[in-house]
Write a protein that holds these residues in place. Structure first.
Motif, PDB file in Angstrom:
ATOM      1  N   ASP A  39      36.177  55.176  52.012  1.00 59.38           N
ATOM      2  CA  ASP A  39      34.879  54.689  51.536  1.00 59.38           C
ATOM      3  C   ASP A  39      34.880  54.563  50.018  1.00 59.38           C
ATOM      4  N   PHE A  40      35.370  55.599  49.356  1.00 63.14           N
ATOM      5  CA  PHE A  40      35.384  55.593  47.896  1.00 63.14           C
ATOM      6  C   PHE A  40      36.202  54.422  47.355  1.00 63.14           C
ATOM      7  N   LEU A  41      37.383  54.207  47.899  1.00 63.36           N
ATOM      8  CA  LEU A  41      38.243  53.143  47.382  1.00 63.36           C
ATOM      9  C   LEU A  41      37.749  51.759  47.776  1.00 63.36           C
ATOM     10  N   ALA A  42      37.062  51.652  48.902  1.00 62.34           N
ATOM     11  CA  ALA A  42      36.438  50.366  49.237  1.00 62.34           C
ATOM     12  C   ALA A  42      35.351  50.046  48.218  1.00 62.34           C
ATOM     13  N   ARG A  43      34.603  51.076  47.845  1.00 62.37           N
ATOM     14  CA  ARG A  43      33.520  50.914  46.880  1.00 62.37           C
ATOM     15  C   ARG A  43      34.065  50.624  45.475  1.00 62.37           C
ATOM     16  N   GLN A  44      35.219  51.212  45.168  1.00 59.87           N
ATOM     17  CA  GLN A  44      35.784  51.134  43.816  1.00 59.87           C
ATOM     18  C   GLN A  44      37.121  50.378  43.795  1.00 59.87           C
ATOM     19  N   PHE A  45      37.255  49.385  44.656  1.00 60.78           N
ATOM     20  CA  PHE A  45      38.525  48.674  44.772  1.00 60.78           C
ATOM     21  C   PHE A  45      38.970  48.058  43.449  1.00 60.78           C
ATOM     22  N   ASP A  46      38.069  47.395  42.764  1.00 60.62           N
ATOM     23  CA  ASP A  46      38.434  46.774  41.490  1.00 60.62           C
ATOM     24  C   ASP A  46      38.857  47.822  40.464  1.00 60.62           C
ATOM     25  N   ALA A  47      38.072  48.894  40.338  1.00 65.50           N
ATOM     26  CA  ALA A  47      38.310  49.888  39.299  1.00 65.50           C
ATOM     27  C   ALA A  47      39.535  50.752  39.556  1.00 65.50           C
ATOM     28  N   PHE A  48      39.891  50.970  40.834  1.00 64.18           N
ATOM     29  CA  PHE A  48      40.967  51.901  41.143  1.00 64.18           C
ATOM     30  C   PHE A  48      42.219  51.235  41.710  1.00 64.18           C
ATOM     31  N   VAL A  49      42.141  49.960  42.076  1.00 62.54           N
ATOM     32  CA  VAL A  49      43.311  49.261  42.611  1.00 62.54           C
ATOM     33  C   VAL A  49      43.588  47.992  41.821  1.00 62.54           C
ATOM     34  N   TRP A  50      42.677  47.051  41.874  1.00 63.34           N
ATOM     35  CA  TRP A  50      42.922  45.718  41.324  1.00 63.34           C
ATOM     36  C   TRP A  50      43.200  45.750  39.819  1.00 63.34           C
ATOM     37  N   GLN A  51      42.332  46.398  39.066  1.00 62.29           N
ATOM     38  CA  GLN A  51      42.491  46.426  37.612  1.00 62.29           C
ATOM     39  C   GLN A  51      43.655  47.299  37.144  1.00 62.29           C
ATOM     40  N   PRO A  52      43.798  48.543  37.667  1.00 62.61           N
ATOM     41  CA  PRO A  52      44.932  49.360  37.214  1.00 62.61           C
ATOM     42  C   PRO A  52      46.297  48.732  37.470  1.00 62.61           C
ATOM     43  N   LEU A  53      46.408  47.947  38.541  1.00 63.21           N
ATOM     44  CA  LEU A  53      47.676  47.262  38.818  1.00 63.21           C
ATOM     45  C   LEU A  53      47.841  45.987  37.999  1.00 63.21           C
ATOM     46  N   GLY A  54      46.812  45.635  37.230  1.00 64.02           N
ATOM     47  CA  GLY A  54      46.890  44.449  36.374  1.00 64.02           C
ATOM     48  C   GLY A  54      46.711  43.146  37.110  1.00 64.02           C
ATOM     49  N   LEU A  55      46.214  43.195  38.350  1.00 63.67           N
ATOM     50  CA  LEU A  55      46.089  41.969  39.140  1.00 63.67           C
ATOM     51  C   LEU A  55      44.960  41.079  38.662  1.00 63.67           C
ATOM     52  N   ASP A  56      44.011  41.646  37.919  1.00 67.92           N
ATOM     53  CA  ASP A  56      42.957  40.824  37.323  1.00 67.92           C
ATOM     54  C   ASP A  56      43.502  39.961  36.195  1.00 67.92           C
ATOM     55  N   ARG A  57      44.591  40.413  35.585  1.00 66.21           N
ATOM     56  CA  ARG A  57      45.202  39.687  34.469  1.00 66.21           C
ATOM     57  C   ARG A  57      46.483  38.952  34.863  1.00 66.21           C
ATOM     58  N   HIS A  58      47.179  39.496  35.871  1.00 63.27           N
ATOM     59  CA  HIS A  58      48.464  38.920  36.272  1.00 63.27           C
ATOM     60  C   HIS A  58      48.522  38.796  37.793  1.00 63.27           C
ATOM     61  N   PRO A  59      47.786  37.878  38.377  1.00 64.59           N
ATOM     62  CA  PRO A  59      47.747  37.746  39.841  1.00 64.59           C
ATOM     63  C   PRO A  59      49.105  37.430  40.451  1.00 64.59           C
ATOM     64  N   GLN A  60      50.028  36.948  39.647  1.00 66.63           N
ATOM     65  CA  GLN A  60      51.365  36.642  40.167  1.00 66.63           C
ATOM     66  C   GLN A  60      52.114  37.906  40.598  1.00 66.63           C
ATOM     67  N   LEU A  61      51.588  39.087  40.206  1.00 68.86           N
ATOM     68  CA  LEU A  61      52.219  40.345  40.590  1.00 68.86           C
ATOM     69  C   LEU A  61      51.847  40.784  42.006  1.00 68.86           C
ATOM     70  N   LEU A  62      50.926  40.060  42.621  1.00 65.52           N
ATOM     71  CA  LEU A  62      50.414  40.473  43.923  1.00 65.52           C
ATOM     72  C   LEU A  62      51.528  40.645  44.954  1.00 65.52           C
ATOM     73  N   ASP A  63      52.443  39.681  45.039  1.00 61.98           N
ATOM     74  CA  ASP A  63      53.505  39.756  46.033  1.00 61.98           C
ATOM     75  C   ASP A  63      54.469  40.889  45.726  1.00 61.98           C
ATOM     76  N   MET A  64      54.676  41.187  44.449  1.00 56.49           N
ATOM     77  CA  MET A  64      55.578  42.273  44.081  1.00 56.49           C
ATOM     78  C   MET A  64      55.017  43.618  44.562  1.00 56.49           C
ATOM     79  N   TYR A  65      53.707  43.796  44.412  1.00 55.26           N
ATOM     80  CA  TYR A  65      53.079  45.052  44.805  1.00 55.26           C
ATOM     81  C   TYR A  65      52.855  45.156  46.314  1.00 55.26           C
ATOM     82  N   PHE A  66      52.469  44.062  46.934  1.00 50.83           N
ATOM     83  CA  PHE A  66      51.992  44.126  48.319  1.00 50.83           C
ATOM     84  C   PHE A  66      52.793  43.283  49.310  1.00 50.83           C
ATOM     85  N   GLY A  67      53.893  42.704  48.857  1.00 51.37           N
ATOM     86  CA  GLY A  67      54.672  41.829  49.721  1.00 51.37           C
ATOM     87  C   GLY A  67      55.248  42.510  50.951  1.00 51.37           C
ATOM     88  N   ASN A  68      55.453  43.827  50.875  1.00 49.48           N
ATOM     89  CA  ASN A  68      56.025  44.548  52.013  1.00 49.48           C
ATOM     90  C   ASN A  68      54.971  45.179  52.925  1.00 49.48           C
TER      91      ASN A  68
END
Length: 211
Positions: free
Chosen positions: A134-163
């Motif tokens: 619940d917490f991470l669903a509520r805070q997905f941007d703040a705790f997943v998307w932004q810390p991984l830099g996907l808001d700035r570098h969406p091309q990294l998506l496959d590197m992080y989540f391709g598997n």
């Protein structure tokens, strides 16, 4: 990083409880809402809760020292202390520290496992699943998307989540809005979606045993 008002408290350290507690729970800020709910529903008026910053979820190498500092700070209060963390990526260091300090903690590798139930989680062996609570669903941007830099570098998506193959939302509550947020997160990550209602799982049982 923007956090809603109720989560700002959890991310800066939050204390709640009775004026004359006998038990102190030192918890991850990501569990504050669930632990407060358990305190309320069980009438645990003798329990005090203090939460460490939830952002430590992203920095497991800092968890053990933060917990040690909190235990030492509150040791003078004369309360029985319970640590509401599992291993959480500390590689066994937190368990060693808790044993050294004589305090108990939640069994298991992380919150996903104890919400799902340790036995059930281990049996599933879902190595290609990414989890939200619940917490991470509520805070997905703040705790997943932004810390991984996907808001700035969406091309990294496959590197992080391709598997990964699917996102599993371990739901503590029956909340349609949170389910929609989790499903949207799965779509953003390009993963299949599964919702699994867990309630409080082994968190409830661990707290009941401790207090």
């Amino acid at each position: 990083m923007h956090l809603p008002a109720d989560d700002i408290l959890r991310d800066t350290g939050y204390v709640a409880g009775s004026a004359q507690p006998s038990v102190l729970v030192i918890a991850c800020g990501a569990l504050a809402r669930e632990i407060l709910a358990l305190i309320a529903v069980n009438g645990w008026s003798h329990v005090r809760l203090t939460c460490l910053p939830a952002i430590l979820h992203n920095h497991p190498n800092k968890i053990t020292q933060a917990v040690e500092d909190a235990v030492q700070t509150h040791a003078r209060d004369g309360l029985e202390i319970f640590v509401a963390y599992a291993d959480c990526g500390t590689g066994g260091d937190l368990a060693k520290a808790c044993a050294r300090m004589g305090v108990k903690m939640i069994a298991g590798p992380h919150c996903y496992a104890f919400f799902d139930g340790l036995t059930a989680f281990a049996a599933r062996d879902e190595v290609t699943s990414f989890y939200l609570t619940d917490f991470l669903a509520r805070q997905f941007d703040a705790f997943v998307w932004q810390p991984l830099g996907l808001d700035r570098h969406p091309q990294l998506l496959d590197m992080y989540f391709g598997n990964y193959e699917k996102l599993v939302y371990l739901a503590q509550s029956e909340d349609a809005a949170l389910t929609a947020q989790a499903q949207a997160a799965a779509a953003r990550l390009g993963l299949a979606f599964e919702r699994r209602f867990t309630g409080y799982g082994d968190l409830s049982r661990a707290l009941e045993a401790a207090i």
